[in-house]
Design an enzyme around this catalytic site. Structure first.
Site, PDB file in Angstrom:
ATOM      1  N   SER A  61       0.841  -1.194   0.000  1.00 56.79           N
ATOM      2  CA  SER A  61       0.000   0.000   0.000  1.00 56.79           C
ATOM      3  C   SER A  61       0.876   1.243   0.000  1.00 56.79           C
ATOM      4  O   SER A  61       1.985   1.239   0.560  1.00 56.79           O
ATOM      5  CB  SER A  61      -0.900   0.012   1.231  1.00 56.79           C
ATOM      6  OG  SER A  61      -1.516   1.267   1.404  1.00 56.79           O
ATOM      7  N   SER A  62       0.362   2.326  -0.579  1.00 53.97           N
ATOM      8  CA  SER A  62       1.105   3.582  -0.599  1.00 53.97           C
ATOM      9  C   SER A  62       1.218   4.217   0.781  1.00 53.97           C
ATOM     10  O   SER A  62       1.984   5.174   0.961  1.00 53.97           O
ATOM     11  CB  SER A  62       0.453   4.572  -1.570  1.00 53.97           C
ATOM     12  OG  SER A  62      -0.883   4.847  -1.182  1.00 53.97           O
ATOM     13  N   CYS A  63       0.489   3.687   1.773  1.00 50.32           N
ATOM     14  CA  CYS A  63       0.583   4.248   3.122  1.00 50.32           C
ATOM     15  C   CYS A  63       1.913   3.930   3.791  1.00 50.32           C
ATOM     16  O   CYS A  63       2.181   4.396   4.903  1.00 50.32           O
ATOM     17  CB  CYS A  63      -0.570   3.768   3.990  1.00 50.32           C
ATOM     18  SG  CYS A  63      -0.483   2.020   4.435  1.00 50.32           S
ATOM     19  N   TYR A  75      -0.933  -0.708  10.239  1.00 51.72           N
ATOM     20  CA  TYR A  75      -1.029  -1.381   8.934  1.00 51.72           C
ATOM     21  C   TYR A  75       0.199  -1.069   8.084  1.00 51.72           C
ATOM     22  O   TYR A  75       0.779  -1.961   7.456  1.00 51.72           O
ATOM     23  CB  TYR A  75      -2.299  -0.934   8.224  1.00 51.72           C
ATOM     24  CG  TYR A  75      -2.470  -1.522   6.839  1.00 51.72           C
ATOM     25  CD1 TYR A  75      -2.906  -2.829   6.672  1.00 51.72           C
ATOM     26  CD2 TYR A  75      -2.194  -0.758   5.696  1.00 51.72           C
ATOM     27  CE1 TYR A  75      -3.067  -3.366   5.399  1.00 51.72           C
ATOM     28  CE2 TYR A  75      -2.354  -1.287   4.424  1.00 51.72           C
ATOM     29  CZ  TYR A  75      -2.791  -2.591   4.283  1.00 51.72           C
ATOM     30  OH  TYR A  75      -2.945  -3.126   3.025  1.00 51.72           O
ATOM     31  N   HIS A  95     -13.161   1.902   2.893  1.00 55.85           N
ATOM     32  CA  HIS A  95     -12.364   3.013   2.379  1.00 55.85           C
ATOM     33  C   HIS A  95     -13.271   4.087   1.786  1.00 55.85           C
ATOM     34  O   HIS A  95     -14.478   3.906   1.662  1.00 55.85           O
ATOM     35  CB  HIS A  95     -11.363   2.506   1.336  1.00 55.85           C
ATOM     36  CG  HIS A  95     -10.228   1.733   1.922  1.00 55.85           C
ATOM     37  ND1 HIS A  95     -10.092   0.371   1.784  1.00 55.85           N
ATOM     38  CD2 HIS A  95      -9.157   2.136   2.665  1.00 55.85           C
ATOM     39  CE1 HIS A  95      -8.998  -0.035   2.402  1.00 55.85           C
ATOM     40  NE2 HIS A  95      -8.414   1.017   2.944  1.00 55.85           N
TER      41      HIS A  95
END
Length: 324
Positions: A106-108, A135, A178
């Site tokens: 994920s880009s997080c 996460y 989301h």
């Protein structure tokens, strides 16, 4: 002989898109297991599965996922389950002699205030966004897990870091989803009830990039299929991950306005600034992936229309949970 591919998490949004994409090929044999058949949180079950099955490649799409509220309420679940799934699968696959894994992240993983657009090299250069830190840390650990097995054992374990995903089989839970599925459901209900207003969390100013899950599946297979020499030539030293996105972002307000149009809602949009915005901007630098021959092909409005059509077709699945 066809390539035997195990798609972990095949019933989720990303996993099901991978299955749709891979089934269209005539050179693969798909292997899938439901959670009742294989609990990825149980190391012994995962070890036994890989010992028994002659798997050639693994797409690791299984994960515990959710939006800002879910991450805030269940931080222990998010970090534990994601760490356990990754560790169990990667180590068992290695022990079974499987050379190729694609881990979906994920880009997080990138710092909250990383320079925009975010390059792969921004990893671990600053503090993470607090609302999804557990996460994100689990996904960073997954990247480093792949890199470590590559370095120590000569494996070819790669990771793809997508921007915000949406599409068929998304989670439309009113609280734990989301932003796109949450807004699609909320605007759908408001339009059917002829409501005067829809309240949206935050100021509407943060900017986000969104990628249709079918584009994500196509990009993932493209990355997995790249020959090792081509992959390594476009990979920065010590990095096994690559960004996947559109290279285009929009504000949450613009997103909400487009969803209102798609769902036919004609009322007012109200933004609740007392709720958290999250990261101010999240735009990925996708130049590496484009240099490797792949570019997104589904526009946001077209993708939202297709996703809403899927939602309407599957309304019976959501009845009893507030969907008209």
């Amino acid at each position: 002989m066809p390539t035997r591919i195990f798609v972990a998490g095949h019933q989720g949004m990303v996993g099901s898109a991978l299955v749709r994409h891979l089934r269209a090929r005539n050179d693969t044999e798909l292997v899938t297991r439901s959670r009742s058949e294989l609990d990825l949180l149980r190391q012994a079950e995962v070890d036994a599965f890989f010992r028994k099955e002659a798997i050639d490649q693994v797409y690791l799409a299984a994960a515990k996922v959710g939006g800002i509220q879910a991450n805030s309420v269940y931080p222990a679940q998010f970090i534990y389950e994601n760490l356990a799934i990754q560790c169990n699968l990667v180590h068992a696959a290695h022990q079974a002699g499987i050379q190729k894994i694609l881990l979906l992240g994920s880009s997080c993983i990138y710092p909250r205030l990383a320079s925009q657009p975010m390059r792969e090299s921004a990893l671990l250069t600053g503090p993470l966004e607090a609302t999804n830190e557990p996460y994100a840390i689990a996904k960073i650990a997954g990247i480093k897990l792949c890199e470590s097995y590559n370095r120590e054992h000569g494996r070819d374990y790669r990771s793809v870091m997508p921007t915000n995903l949406y599409g068929p089989n998304d989670n439309f839970h009113p609280e734990n989803s989301h932003v796109i599925p949450a807004l699609l459901r909320r605007f759908h209900e408001a339009a059917r009830e002829d409501a005067a207003e829809v309240v949206i969390w935050g100021s509407g100013k943060p900017m986000r990039e969104f990628l249709h899950v079918d584009d994500m599946a196509a990009a993932s297979v493209h990355v997995m299929d790249l020959p090792p020499d081509v992959w390594q030539a476009h990979t920065e030293p010590m990095l096994s991950h690559i960004n996947v996105g559109t290279g285009i972002d929009c504000t949450i307000r613009e997103l909400a306005e487009t969803i209102a149009k798609v769902t036919g809602f004609g009322g007012n949009l109200a933004f609740d600034s007392s709720k958290p915005d999250g990261t101010p901007r999240k735009l990925l630098d996708v130049s590496r992936l484009e240099g490797l021959g792949w570019r997104s092909g589904i526009s946001l409005e077209k993708g939202l229309q297709e996703t809403y059509a899927w939602f309407l077709e599957h309304q019976s699945h959501f009845r009893g949970r507030g969907v008209a």
